[in-house]
Write a protein that holds these residues in place. Structure first.
Motif, mmCIF file in Angstrom:
data_model
loop_
_atom_site.group_PDB
_atom_site.id
_atom_site.type_symbol
_atom_site.label_atom_id
_atom_site.label_comp_id
_atom_site.label_asym_id
_atom_site.label_seq_id
_atom_site.Cartn_x
_atom_site.Cartn_y
_atom_site.Cartn_z
ATOM 1 N N GLY A 41 0.951 -1.115 -0.051
ATOM 2 C CA GLY A 41 -0.036 0.098 0.092
ATOM 3 C C GLY A 41 0.711 1.286 0.199
ATOM 4 N N ARG A 42 1.881 0.957 -0.476
ATOM 5 C CA ARG A 42 3.014 2.481 -0.440
ATOM 6 C C ARG A 42 2.982 3.060 -1.883
ATOM 7 N N TRP A 43 3.409 4.588 -1.831
ATOM 8 C CA TRP A 43 3.415 5.301 -2.931
ATOM 9 C C TRP A 43 4.894 4.876 -3.423
ATOM 10 N N SER A 44 5.343 5.324 -4.516
ATOM 11 C CA SER A 44 6.815 5.123 -5.091
ATOM 12 C C SER A 44 7.143 6.343 -5.919
ATOM 13 N N ILE A 45 8.163 6.803 -5.321
ATOM 14 C CA ILE A 45 8.770 7.866 -6.123
ATOM 15 C C ILE A 45 10.040 7.557 -6.740
ATOM 16 N N LEU A 46 10.092 7.822 -7.901
ATOM 17 C CA LEU A 46 11.388 7.375 -8.680
ATOM 18 C C LEU A 46 12.083 8.480 -9.311
ATOM 19 N N PHE A 47 13.228 8.698 -9.019
ATOM 20 C CA PHE A 47 14.135 9.972 -9.111
ATOM 21 C C PHE A 47 15.167 9.504 -9.923
ATOM 22 N N PHE A 48 15.255 9.735 -11.376
ATOM 23 C CA PHE A 48 16.172 9.467 -12.023
ATOM 24 C C PHE A 48 17.064 10.751 -12.312
ATOM 25 N N TYR A 49 18.211 10.436 -12.722
ATOM 26 C CA TYR A 49 19.280 11.486 -12.921
ATOM 27 C C TYR A 49 20.576 10.904 -13.661
ATOM 28 N N PRO A 50 21.322 11.671 -14.229
ATOM 29 C CA PRO A 50 22.230 11.022 -15.413
ATOM 30 C C PRO A 50 23.370 10.431 -14.869
ATOM 31 N N ALA A 51 24.003 10.640 -13.789
ATOM 32 C CA ALA A 51 25.304 9.801 -13.366
ATOM 33 C C ALA A 51 25.390 10.046 -12.005
ATOM 34 N N ASP A 52 26.036 8.963 -11.419
ATOM 35 C CA ASP A 52 26.719 9.166 -10.189
ATOM 36 C C ASP A 52 28.135 10.184 -10.057
ATOM 37 N N PHE A 53 28.419 10.447 -9.004
ATOM 38 C CA PHE A 53 29.512 11.560 -8.966
ATOM 39 C C PHE A 53 29.336 12.743 -9.576
ATOM 40 N N THR B 51 21.707 9.134 -26.979
ATOM 41 C CA THR B 51 22.888 9.395 -27.416
ATOM 42 C C THR B 51 23.936 9.512 -26.478
ATOM 43 N N THR B 52 23.642 9.801 -25.040
ATOM 44 C CA THR B 52 24.635 9.521 -24.015
ATOM 45 C C THR B 52 24.664 8.455 -23.339
ATOM 46 N N GLY B 53 23.614 7.408 -23.401
ATOM 47 C CA GLY B 53 23.249 6.301 -22.682
ATOM 48 C C GLY B 53 23.223 6.492 -21.198
ATOM 49 N N LEU B 54 22.486 7.870 -20.985
ATOM 50 C CA LEU B 54 22.287 8.212 -19.586
ATOM 51 C C LEU B 54 20.674 8.804 -19.276
ATOM 52 N N THR B 55 20.262 8.451 -18.401
ATOM 53 C CA THR B 55 18.951 9.012 -17.989
ATOM 54 C C THR B 55 18.781 10.343 -17.659
ATOM 55 N N ARG B 56 17.891 10.937 -18.064
ATOM 56 C CA ARG B 56 17.486 12.578 -17.789
ATOM 57 C C ARG B 56 17.058 12.802 -16.395
ATOM 58 N N ARG B 57 16.951 13.952 -15.967
ATOM 59 C CA ARG B 57 16.548 14.267 -14.661
ATOM 60 C C ARG B 57 14.917 14.158 -14.552
ATOM 61 N N GLY B 58 14.220 13.091 -14.242
ATOM 62 C CA GLY B 58 12.922 12.689 -14.356
ATOM 63 C C GLY B 58 12.544 12.312 -12.991
ATOM 64 N N THR B 59 11.506 12.899 -12.486
ATOM 65 C CA THR B 59 10.625 12.445 -11.354
ATOM 66 C C THR B 59 9.269 11.983 -11.469
ATOM 67 N N PHE B 60 9.077 10.624 -10.896
ATOM 68 C CA PHE B 60 7.795 10.094 -11.334
ATOM 69 C C PHE B 60 7.072 9.570 -9.948
ATOM 70 N N LEU B 61 5.737 9.912 -9.600
ATOM 71 C CA LEU B 61 5.196 9.582 -8.553
ATOM 72 C C LEU B 61 4.095 8.475 -9.146
ATOM 73 N N VAL B 62 4.262 7.143 -8.400
ATOM 74 C CA VAL B 62 3.292 6.340 -8.745
ATOM 75 C C VAL B 62 2.608 5.605 -7.430
ATOM 76 N N ASP B 63 1.037 5.773 -7.425
ATOM 77 C CA ASP B 63 0.210 5.564 -6.573
ATOM 78 C C ASP B 63 0.444 3.943 -5.836
ATOM 79 N N PRO B 64 -0.296 3.713 -4.970
ATOM 80 C CA PRO B 64 -0.277 2.278 -4.418
ATOM 81 C C PRO B 64 -1.038 1.468 -5.287
ATOM 82 N N THR B 65 -1.721 1.811 -6.484
ATOM 83 C CA THR B 65 -2.381 0.867 -7.401
ATOM 84 C C THR B 65 -1.599 0.586 -8.676
ATOM 85 N N GLY B 66 -0.382 1.354 -8.605
ATOM 86 C CA GLY B 66 0.574 1.347 -9.704
ATOM 87 C C GLY B 66 0.366 2.228 -10.623
#
Lengths: 56, 131
Positions: A41-53, B51-66
């Motif tokens: 029953g938890r929400w999930s926050i996915l936080f993408f970023y380009p690279a470590d360091f 082009t870089t093989g990296l992921t952009r700065r994206g934030t996503f919120l998923v509720d408990p039902t998915g």
């Protein structure tokens, strides 16, 4: 994990996925499973970023 | 107000470990550090840059039902602010409990004014916010 051609949009159902993780709180490797978060029953926050360091 | 927080890049879990141990700014982190080494999850969310093989700065919120309830992607040189994210997360929690209400632009927290969209409010949002 399936290779997705079309990105999902707001309002879509996110397919279940599993990611390998590092868990700083346990100083150990672990995994994140969306299905587990949903079952708890938890929400999930996915936080993408380009690279470590770099800045986030 | 709990949520599973996962930070994700295409680095491996080994690199995550090394970075977290090395970088003082990360000494207190308690969230999971996810390794999307194939970029498949990044592709699913439309943030994988081929082009870089990296992921952009994206934030996503998923509720408990998915269900995906919030998506935000910014350019590489714009850092994100936790207050901005928390406002949207709190608003999402609020409207998931109170399904007939909506959180307008100035909504900050539980004490803030909400709107209950209806035919009467059409063209009269200012009056609804002031009443």
């Amino acid at each position: 994990m399936q290779d997705y051609r079309n990105p999902i949009l707001v309002g879509d159902s996110v397919p279940d996925f599993t990611l390998d993780t590092y868990e700083p709180s346990a100083q150990d490797f672990g995994s994140f499973e969306l299905a587990k978060a949903k079952a708890a029953g938890r929400w999930s926050i996915l936080f993408f970023y380009p690279a470590d360091f770099t800045f986030v | 107000m709990g949520a599973e927080i996962v930070t994700i890049s295409t680095d491996t879990k080994f690199t995550h470990l090394a970075w977290q141990r090395h970088e003082g700014e990360l000494s207190d982190v308690s969230y999971s550090m996810g390794a999307d080494t194939t970029g498949k999850l990044g592709r699913l969310f439309g943030v994988y840059d081929t082009t870089t093989g990296l992921t952009r700065r994206g934030t996503f919120l998923v509720d408990p039902t998915g269900r995906l309830v919030m998506a935000e992607v910014s350019a590489d040189n714009i850092g994100r602010n936790i207050d901005e994210l928390m406002r949207k997360f709190k608003a999402s929690l609020y409207v998931s409990r109170k399904t007939t209400e909506a959180c307008p632009a100035k909504w900050k927290d539980e004490e803030s004014r909400t709107l209950s969209p209806s035919a009467r409010m059409v063209g009269r949002v200012r009056e609804a916010l002031e009443s």
